[in-house]
Write a protein that holds these residues in place. Structure first.
Motif, mmCIF file in Angstrom:
data_model
loop_
_atom_site.group_PDB
_atom_site.id
_atom_site.type_symbol
_atom_site.label_atom_id
_atom_site.label_comp_id
_atom_site.label_asym_id
_atom_site.label_seq_id
_atom_site.Cartn_x
_atom_site.Cartn_y
_atom_site.Cartn_z
ATOM 1 N N HIS A 117 0.906 -1.217 0.087
ATOM 2 C CA HIS A 117 0.282 0.160 0.002
ATOM 3 C C HIS A 117 0.803 1.230 -0.014
ATOM 4 O O HIS A 117 1.825 1.331 0.828
ATOM 5 C CB HIS A 117 -0.707 0.022 1.241
ATOM 6 C CG HIS A 117 -2.041 -0.993 1.086
ATOM 7 N ND1 HIS A 117 -2.951 -1.235 2.047
ATOM 8 C CD2 HIS A 117 -2.349 -1.820 0.222
ATOM 9 C CE1 HIS A 117 -3.707 -2.313 1.924
ATOM 10 N NE2 HIS A 117 -3.220 -2.741 0.841
ATOM 11 N N LEU A 118 0.425 2.298 -0.868
ATOM 12 C CA LEU A 118 1.308 3.533 -1.064
ATOM 13 C C LEU A 118 1.055 4.513 0.134
ATOM 14 O O LEU A 118 2.184 4.844 0.712
ATOM 15 C CB LEU A 118 0.998 4.244 -2.143
ATOM 16 C CG LEU A 118 1.594 5.491 -2.341
ATOM 17 C CD1 LEU A 118 3.161 5.314 -2.540
ATOM 18 C CD2 LEU A 118 1.131 6.138 -3.650
ATOM 19 N N SER A 119 0.013 4.198 0.788
ATOM 20 C CA SER A 119 -0.295 5.123 1.711
ATOM 21 C C SER A 119 0.641 4.914 3.352
ATOM 22 O O SER A 119 1.113 5.329 4.252
ATOM 23 C CB SER A 119 -1.780 4.619 2.539
ATOM 24 O OG SER A 119 -2.099 3.409 2.715
ATOM 25 N N THR A 120 1.033 3.386 3.211
ATOM 26 C CA THR A 120 1.858 2.796 4.297
ATOM 27 C C THR A 120 3.295 2.965 3.939
ATOM 28 O O THR A 120 4.098 3.483 4.917
ATOM 29 C CB THR A 120 1.748 1.344 4.387
ATOM 30 O OG1 THR A 120 0.548 0.826 4.745
ATOM 31 C CG2 THR A 120 2.769 0.468 5.592
ATOM 32 N N LEU A 121 3.825 2.976 2.740
ATOM 33 C CA LEU A 121 5.202 3.495 2.379
ATOM 34 C C LEU A 121 5.355 4.917 2.665
ATOM 35 O O LEU A 121 6.407 5.194 2.670
ATOM 36 C CB LEU A 121 5.403 2.896 0.926
ATOM 37 C CG LEU A 121 6.955 3.505 0.357
ATOM 38 C CD1 LEU A 121 7.707 2.303 1.142
ATOM 39 C CD2 LEU A 121 6.865 2.804 -1.137
ATOM 40 N N LYS A 122 4.341 5.686 2.031
ATOM 41 C CA LYS A 122 4.322 6.973 2.367
ATOM 42 C C LYS A 122 4.376 7.474 3.944
ATOM 43 O O LYS A 122 5.040 8.484 4.184
ATOM 44 C CB LYS A 122 3.369 7.949 1.759
ATOM 45 C CG LYS A 122 3.356 7.809 0.181
ATOM 46 C CD LYS A 122 2.166 8.315 -0.395
ATOM 47 C CE LYS A 122 1.809 9.954 0.058
ATOM 48 N NZ LYS A 122 0.613 10.643 -0.503
ATOM 49 N N GLY A 123 3.726 6.570 4.735
ATOM 50 C CA GLY A 123 3.908 7.016 5.897
ATOM 51 C C GLY A 123 2.481 7.677 6.541
ATOM 52 O O GLY A 123 2.278 8.084 7.684
ATOM 53 N N ASP A 124 1.507 7.747 5.425
ATOM 54 C CA ASP A 124 0.242 8.347 5.879
ATOM 55 C C ASP A 124 -0.629 7.459 6.936
ATOM 56 O O ASP A 124 -1.371 8.077 7.861
ATOM 57 C CB ASP A 124 -0.661 8.605 4.711
ATOM 58 C CG ASP A 124 -0.023 9.615 3.679
ATOM 59 O OD1 ASP A 124 0.633 10.569 3.972
ATOM 60 O OD2 ASP A 124 -0.207 9.653 2.518
ATOM 61 N N VAL A 125 -0.441 6.115 6.879
ATOM 62 C CA VAL A 125 -0.784 5.075 7.703
ATOM 63 C C VAL A 125 0.313 4.392 8.492
ATOM 64 O O VAL A 125 1.187 3.977 7.876
ATOM 65 C CB VAL A 125 -1.600 4.133 6.957
ATOM 66 C CG1 VAL A 125 -2.042 3.011 7.848
ATOM 67 C CG2 VAL A 125 -2.805 4.901 6.036
#
Length: 441
Positions: A354-362
């Motif tokens: 998930h991009l959101s996990t890699l970005k740190g949003d989650v």
């Protein structure tokens, strides 16, 4: 009158993009999807529906003149080489390639990237990732340097079966590979040693470890198995396993008339062939065609050129445990290569981060540990993909595929672990991976 004027404006814009893409060897449906997606800038200023954009895109492609000296003749989905007839062909090819790549890359980079952007929503996670996370090295170093990632994944694939857990995967051959590669570890598994159970508990410790990682490997194996068998039921006769590693499906799931092609790095392919020869009798386990190739240096079509692979037949492509270890440009190149050799009706299955996990949003503490542990082994998780279904659908359209399913950890627990309800904390299955099934249009 107004719609006619808008059509003229859109066709004029799309025509240039369509010509460039056709010159570069893209199929007509791929061109339609890519050109239509490039009209986002028109949406804010021109009141045209997306359906009308697609219709106009088809008009643009139909109106596009045959590319002169482009080096390719266009068919429905695949381009076939032809001789150059003009001295200006190299310049035309270079211009077309740059234009088409810019068009597709702009959309692709929004959907798949390295997640490096800082924002208020991810600042805390990124600070943790680059500072406090280093504290975990106190115990992670000795844990993660013990064996390569592919050996670790092989162990985890066998663990639920070895300890008789309910609804585990059906890979009965993985233990043979494990025992040959890691005989000492294999004996502990076969003896159902308490040391293995203690080791698993330590690995899956909440916050410090990677909760849900063992059953993640387990349900992922079941999902790929089921998808491949379903494709066989629908008449698919070719399977391309990309980055095959210790994959055993060519031997476990083989059916009469189905051809398997296992692609891996030359040294990995050689080791796999030695293992297969020593462990699996040819009379009982039909052999795939082994393809030794580094896909960062060789195109997929070229790697398969000296095999019996037929690009005119529907094919089942798998990319298991691969996409997140590739830089985004390599992911784009791989999907382009798959698309270029996929006949209509071909299937693609892959898992992704998930991009959101890699970005740190989650924030998932387990992922932070996982990322650091693979980094300790000299590997990097480079790519995340936007996991929203509409984003996945848009990404697949760029390469001429139609989304069949995009699943989450919760979905796979429901499908393959009916004895247990999904738990978020600590997670039953690592929650930051997604699963894509698609078919070529």
């Amino acid at each position: 009158m107004i719609h006619a004027s808008l059509d003229c404006l859109l066709i004029d814009h799309m025509l240039h993009a369509a010509v460039s893409l056709l010159q570069n060897g893209y199929g007509s449906s791929s061109v339609i999807n890519a050109v239509a997606s490039d009209t986002d800038s028109f949406k804010d200023s021109i009141p045209v529906s997306s359906d009308r954009m697609i219709k106009v895109a088809r008009s643009a492609v139909a109106a596009a003149p045959a590319p002169a000296g482009a080096g390719y003749e266009q068919s429905d989905e695949n381009a076939s080489p032809r001789s150059e007839s003009s001295e200006s062909a190299p310049l035309a090819e270079h211009s077309a390639e740059k234009s088409s790549k810019d068009l597709i890359s702009s959309s692709f980079s929004e959907l798949c990237n390295e997640g490096r952007t800082w924002s208020w929503s991810n600042a805390v996670v990124k600070i943790y990732r680059y500072t406090l996370l280093l504290i975990k090295q106190v115990y992670l170093l000795f844990m993660t340097l013990s064996m390569p990632t592919n050996h670790l994944m092989l162990n985890m694939r066998t663990l639920p079966r070895d300890f008789d857990e309910p609804n585990c995967n059906g890979d009965y051959l993985a233990a043979k590979f494990r025992n040959a590669v890691m005989p000492r570890r294999g004996r502990l598994h076969d003896e159902k040693s308490k040391l293995i159970q203690i080791n698993r508990a330590f690995i899956e410790t909440p916050f410090l470890g990677i909760p849900g990682i063992v059953r993640f490997i387990d349900v992922r194996t079941q999902w790929f198995d089921e998808g491949m068998q379903r494709a066989f039921d629908n008449g698919v006769k070719q399977v391309v396993v990309i980055a095959a590693g210790y994959d055993t499906r060519a031997y476990r799931l083989h059916r009469p008339g189905v051809r398997f092609y296992e692609i891996d790095l030359p040294h990995a392919s050689k080791r796999k062939q030695d293992l297969v020869r020593g462990l699996l009798p040819a009379s009982k386990f039909p052999r795939p065609e082994f393809v030794a190739a580094d896909l960062s240096k060789v195109k997929l079509a070229d790697a398969l050129a000296n095999t019996t692979f037929d690009p005119n037949l529907p094919t089942f492509f798998t990319a298991e445990g691969l996409i997140y270890y590739l830089p985004p440009t390599a992911v784009q190149q791989l999907l382009t290569c798959i698309s270029n050799i996929s006949a209509p009706g071909s299937h693609l299955m892959m898992d992704f981060l998930h991009l959101s996990t890699l970005k740190g949003d989650v924030w998932h503490p387990g992922f932070e540990t996982l990322m650091l542990s693979v980094w300790n082994k000299g590997e990097t998780m480079y790519s995340g993909i936007d996991d929203r279904p509409e984003a996945i659908e848009k990404l697949l359209r760029l390469f001429g595929f139609k989304m069949q399913a995009v699943l989450t950890a919760r979905d796979l627990v429901k499908l393959y672990m009916p004895h247990q309800k999904y738990r978020a904390k600590p997670p039953t299955v690592s929650p930051y991976f997604g699963y894509i099934a698609a078919v070529k249009q």
